[in-house]
Design an enzyme around this catalytic site. Structure first.
Site, PDB file in Angstrom:
ATOM      1  N   ASP A 368      11.301   0.806  -6.180  1.00 24.03           N
ATOM      2  CA  ASP A 368       9.872   0.623  -6.428  1.00 24.03           C
ATOM      3  C   ASP A 368       9.410   1.552  -7.556  1.00 24.03           C
ATOM      4  O   ASP A 368      10.206   1.968  -8.407  1.00 24.03           O
ATOM      5  CB  ASP A 368       9.092   0.844  -5.126  1.00 24.03           C
ATOM      6  CG  ASP A 368       7.802   0.037  -5.066  1.00 24.03           C
ATOM      7  OD1 ASP A 368       6.827   0.419  -5.735  1.00 24.03           O
ATOM      8  OD2 ASP A 368       7.764  -0.978  -4.353  1.00 24.03           O
ATOM      9  N   ARG A 445      -7.084   3.750 -10.038  1.00 23.18           N
ATOM     10  CA  ARG A 445      -5.750   4.373  -9.878  1.00 23.18           C
ATOM     11  C   ARG A 445      -5.345   5.121 -11.160  1.00 23.18           C
ATOM     12  O   ARG A 445      -4.182   5.200 -11.509  1.00 23.18           O
ATOM     13  CB  ARG A 445      -4.705   3.316  -9.511  1.00 23.18           C
ATOM     14  CG  ARG A 445      -3.497   3.842  -8.753  1.00 23.18           C
ATOM     15  CD  ARG A 445      -2.615   2.692  -8.303  1.00 23.18           C
ATOM     16  NE  ARG A 445      -1.475   3.150  -7.515  1.00 23.18           N
ATOM     17  CZ  ARG A 445      -0.197   2.963  -7.862  1.00 23.18           C
ATOM     18  NH1 ARG A 445       0.106   2.352  -8.993  1.00 23.18           N
ATOM     19  NH2 ARG A 445       0.778   3.374  -7.077  1.00 23.18           N
ATOM     20  N   LYS A 478       9.538  -7.130  -8.160  1.00 18.89           N
ATOM     21  CA  LYS A 478       8.209  -7.061  -7.547  1.00 18.89           C
ATOM     22  C   LYS A 478       7.207  -6.804  -8.667  1.00 18.89           C
ATOM     23  O   LYS A 478       7.212  -5.743  -9.285  1.00 18.89           O
ATOM     24  CB  LYS A 478       8.161  -5.937  -6.513  1.00 18.89           C
ATOM     25  CG  LYS A 478       6.834  -5.786  -5.795  1.00 18.89           C
ATOM     26  CD  LYS A 478       6.912  -4.635  -4.791  1.00 18.89           C
ATOM     27  CE  LYS A 478       5.613  -4.435  -4.036  1.00 18.89           C
ATOM     28  NZ  LYS A 478       5.703  -3.279  -3.099  1.00 18.89           N
ATOM     29  N   GLY A 531      -0.761  -5.164  -2.676  1.00 14.63           N
ATOM     30  CA  GLY A 531      -0.545  -6.048  -1.538  1.00 14.63           C
ATOM     31  C   GLY A 531      -1.113  -7.415  -1.828  1.00 14.63           C
ATOM     32  O   GLY A 531      -0.668  -8.122  -2.742  1.00 14.63           O
ATOM     33  N   ASP A 536      -2.675 -16.122  -4.201  1.00 13.96           N
ATOM     34  CA  ASP A 536      -3.326 -17.392  -4.493  1.00 13.96           C
ATOM     35  C   ASP A 536      -2.300 -18.397  -5.012  1.00 13.96           C
ATOM     36  O   ASP A 536      -1.192 -18.026  -5.406  1.00 13.96           O
ATOM     37  CB  ASP A 536      -4.460 -17.193  -5.505  1.00 13.96           C
ATOM     38  CG  ASP A 536      -3.988 -16.587  -6.818  1.00 13.96           C
ATOM     39  OD1 ASP A 536      -3.232 -17.266  -7.544  1.00 13.96           O
ATOM     40  OD2 ASP A 536      -4.358 -15.432  -7.131  1.00 13.96           O
ATOM     41  N   GLU A 616      18.577   2.593  16.248  1.00  8.93           N
ATOM     42  CA  GLU A 616      17.562   1.892  15.457  1.00  8.93           C
ATOM     43  C   GLU A 616      18.202   0.976  14.417  1.00  8.93           C
ATOM     44  O   GLU A 616      17.728  -0.154  14.186  1.00  8.93           O
ATOM     45  CB  GLU A 616      16.641   2.913  14.776  1.00  8.93           C
ATOM     46  CG  GLU A 616      15.693   3.605  15.744  1.00  8.93           C
ATOM     47  CD  GLU A 616      14.935   4.737  15.105  1.00  8.93           C
ATOM     48  OE1 GLU A 616      13.787   5.003  15.525  1.00  8.93           O
ATOM     49  OE2 GLU A 616      15.481   5.391  14.188  1.00  8.93           O
TER      50      GLU A 616
END
Length: 731
Positions: A368, A445, A478, A531, A536, A616
């Site tokens: 990211d 931001r 992304k 997010g 759309d 986990e």
């Protein structure tokens, strides 16, 4: 054909498999709306137009002394402006003589096989197996020669009708288009509820349902994006309509920028709904011979309630919207580095996270934010798309190579539409961002928005990002956008055209995506805007999935995903399992519940795998195996909302059912728990009543009728926020 013109009646008839749409050219040339609803066979519905003298409702001049004909109450396909109609207008034009008026009359029409196209804009497309016919109607104002071309395409088997408008200036003067709605629809009654999807950052697409009241109800966005606050989708449904019963009309706008949807209940208990580009700060100059193309609205009608409406949209958006080949491929299970490391990472840490994720069943590692320029927080380096070699000394290529050697694919985060003031790009080209003269720019931001209306800016972005994508083996991207637009002013656009900037930005964005995303079909692109700030159909045209929300709290996600599913298919919702206490809410939810909630979408993980226990990781591996086993059912099956989390508090349940109804998966999260509470049951939907089914963990079989009428018991041992799944298979 599914589109016909009946000359003797001057009516246009559009027929889908289960619906009929009819309109009529009136005696004075105005295009009137007659009907949209349950399919009717070759019936002339002109009788629905009832003329009478309405006081203070003016009459067009050509009607003479006929006081019964007024556009103030007649149902229209594209409402005029500046004449006899005081209701919501479809268009507002400043003509060359300074007047504000458009009164369009039917001049000609064309019917042809296939789907219309919209230059520079995403829209539905016809697949080889689809039967699609198109109608175009020219409405021309005799006084100005301005023409609005109404475009209708009928997807007959899919029960879908699309609408768009093209405005052509055929006059000899420059005009300004100050308002253009892509769709207007008039109803002769008003006993409807208005359903829309509100929200905010980290709590998007919250369901809202209210009865129509006199006056105007309005939702929309003028933030430069479709926004977290309102989604470009709305429903009108009759009072009392439920998931399974009642007339419902859907309106979905295929556009990623400013939009508006308004509903008006008028003085005569009639309803008008309009949808299109938001008119605030919108003014588009059209010189003689120029044209403007408005985006598409996708219409769907269901006489069987909200669930059937959902199924219509899910199918057409899965099959006729996205251009990516990944829309037909199984998506990989990913782990994203954001909540694991934020900006604090180096190559060794990333490789540790990836290595531990292999044991979880993960297939894709995504790096990211923070990999480029001097990017150690969110205050710098946006626009400088060079690798930060202090963190990644071998560059993206070296990191990607090591990731692939582990058996994982490699993905990357980008935010190409933005620039930081503390960046080499801004220092070199401060005029490349949107900012007004004589004013200091506002920030979001601590970043500014690049002026995508400029060709040189678009070329820089395309060259920079394509260079990054070609520098390493990258299978996933992304694409983020972490602030909305303010200061919408371009340094190279003349002052008469500054009202075009918001729309030109979106056209520029689509151009960039055409040149980056569509030229890299081997890469899976995921949309993101903090997010769900740009969730759309326009984005889904390019990207088969969108990061549903920055909120990864599994309980919050129940409402977010509930609202999203009314129009967007499961295949569009990227949903991740994150750590607890959750980073956004501080809530702690069992890992099993987080997995079941995230399976209501494209499953992924948003956590530091090096901090998971062996138990986990085993649970995560089981989740991945279950998800992949049920992938065709979850992603391609019919979707049913079994409860409404806004009206029923005990549990949230949803169901995926195969198209042939031989398999189903019910998921349930207990949201409230009381001591010694009542026994609850969850009832299935969509099964074959006559078929016998086996429910995992239960002996014997049950009929589809029993599962839908009597239901399955919710285990009394479930504690708050625990979850259960019921896998149902026909014998």
């Amino acid at each position: 054909m599914s589109v016909r013109y009946i000359e003797s009646k001057k009516t246009f008839l559009l027929q889908t498999k289960n619906s009929t749409y009819q309109m009529k050219v009136s005696d004075y040339g105005y295009l009137l709306h007659l009907y949209y609803g349950e399919r009717l066979e070759d019936e002339d519905l002109s009788y629905l137009i009832q003329l009478q003298d309405r006081g203070f409702s003016p009459n067009p001049n050509e009607a003479g002394n006929d006081r019964t004909f007024s556009l103030d109450f007649l149902p229209q396909e594209f409402s005029s402006d500046g004449s006899c109609d005081y209701r919501l207008s479809s268009i507002e034009v400043k003509n060359g003589d300074g007047s504000y008026a458009f009164v369009g009359k039917a001049a000609k029409h064309e019917i042809y096989a296939g789907k219309y196209s919209l230059e520079g804009l995403p829209s539905l497309w016809a697949a080889d197996q689809d039967r699609v016919d198109t109608l175009e109607i020219w409405l021309t104002d005799p006084a100005t020669q301005l023409t609005a071309v109404l475009c209708y395409s009928v997807f007959e088997e899919k029960d879908i009708i699309t609408r768009a408008v093209k405005v052509i200036n055929e006059s000899e003067e420059t005009i300004y288009l100050n308002r253009i709605m892509s769709m207007t629809m008039d109803f002769m009654d008003s006993d409807y509820d208005f359903i829309h999807f509100d929200g905010r950052h980290t709590m998007e697409r919250e369901w809202s349902r209210n009865p129509l009241a006199y006056g105007i109800q309005n939702v929309g966005s003028f933030r430069g994006a479709s926004s977290h606050q309102h989604n470009p989708f709305a429903i009108l449904c009759e009072r009392g309509a439920s998931e399974d019963d009642g007339r419902c009309y859907g309106f979905s706008f295929v556009y990623s920028g400013n939009f508006m949807c308004k509903v008006e209940k008028d003085q005569y208990d009639q309803t008008r709904i309009v949808m299109g580009i938001h008119p605030k700060h919108f003014s588009y100059q059209l010189k003689p011979g120029e044209r403007f193309t408005a985006p598409e609205v996708v219409l769907a009608y269901s006489g069987k309630g909200l669930t059937h409406l959902t199924h219509l949209y899910h199918r057409v958006y899965r099959e006729n919207l996205c251009k990516s080949p990944y829309v037909r491929k199984e998506r990989p299970i990913l782990i994203n580095s954001w909540e694991a490391a934020y900006f604090d990472f180096d190559e060794a840490k990333l490789l540790e996270i990836a290595k531990e994720a292999v044991d979880m069943g993960v297939e894709l590692f995504v790096l990211d934010d923070g990999w480029f320029g001097n990017r150690n927080d969110d205050n710098a380096a946006l626009g400088d798309w060079d690798v930060n070699t202090a963190k990644l000394p071998r560059g993206l290529g070296g990191l990607s190579e090591d990731i692939h050697e582990m058996g994982l694919n490699f993905g990357l985060w980008i935010e190409p539409e933005m620039v930081s003031e503390n960046s080499e790009l801004y220092r070199k080209h401060p005029d490349w961002c949107l900012q007004m003269p004589r004013r200091q720019p506002s920030r979001g931001r601590y970043q500014l928005v690049l002026d995508l209306s400029r060709e040189d800016v678009r070329d820089y972005i395309v060259t920079s990002i394509n260079s990054v994508l070609d520098s390493a083996r990258i299978e996933y991207v992304k694409w983020d956008m972490n602030r909305f637009i303010t200061d919408a002013w371009s340094a190279i656009v003349e002052k008469e055209k500054q009202g075009e900037i918001y729309h030109r930005y979106i056209l520029g964005l689509y151009d960039i995506m055409n040149r980056i995303i569509l030229t890299h079909p081997e890469i899976l692109f995921c949309g993101c805007s903090g997010g769900g700030g740009r969730f759309d159909p326009g984005m889904l045209y390019y990207q088969p999935q969108i990061w549903c929300s920055d909120n990864t709290d599994a309980v919050c996600r129940l409402k977010i995903q509930y609202g999203t599913t009314f129009v967007y298919p499961v295949s569009a919702m990227e949903s991740h399992v994150s750590v607890c206490p959750n980073h956004q809410t501080g809530r702690t939810v069992p890992l099993e519940t987080r997995g079941i909630t995230a399976m209501d979408g494209i499953l992924g993980y948003e956590l530091d795998s090096t901090k998971l226990t062996e138990e986990e990781k085993r649970i995560c591996r089981q989740q991945v195996e279950a998800y992949k086993r049920n992938y065709p059912l979850i992603v391609y099956g019919d979707y049913y909302r079994l409860t409404n989390p806004y009206t029923f508090s005990e549990y949230v349940a949803w169901e995926h059912v195969s198209r042939n109804r031989d398999e189903a998966l019910i998921s349930l999260v207990l949201t409230e728990k009381e001591a010694n509470d009542a026994q609850r049951y969850v009832k299935a939907k969509g099964l074959n009543p006559q078929m016998q089914y086996q429910v995992d963990g239960m002996e014997g079989s049950l009929s589809g009728q029993a599962l839908m009428s009597a239901g399955l018991p919710v285990p009394g041992k479930l504690m708050q926020y625990e979850a259960v799944q019921y896998h149902i298979k026909a014998l």
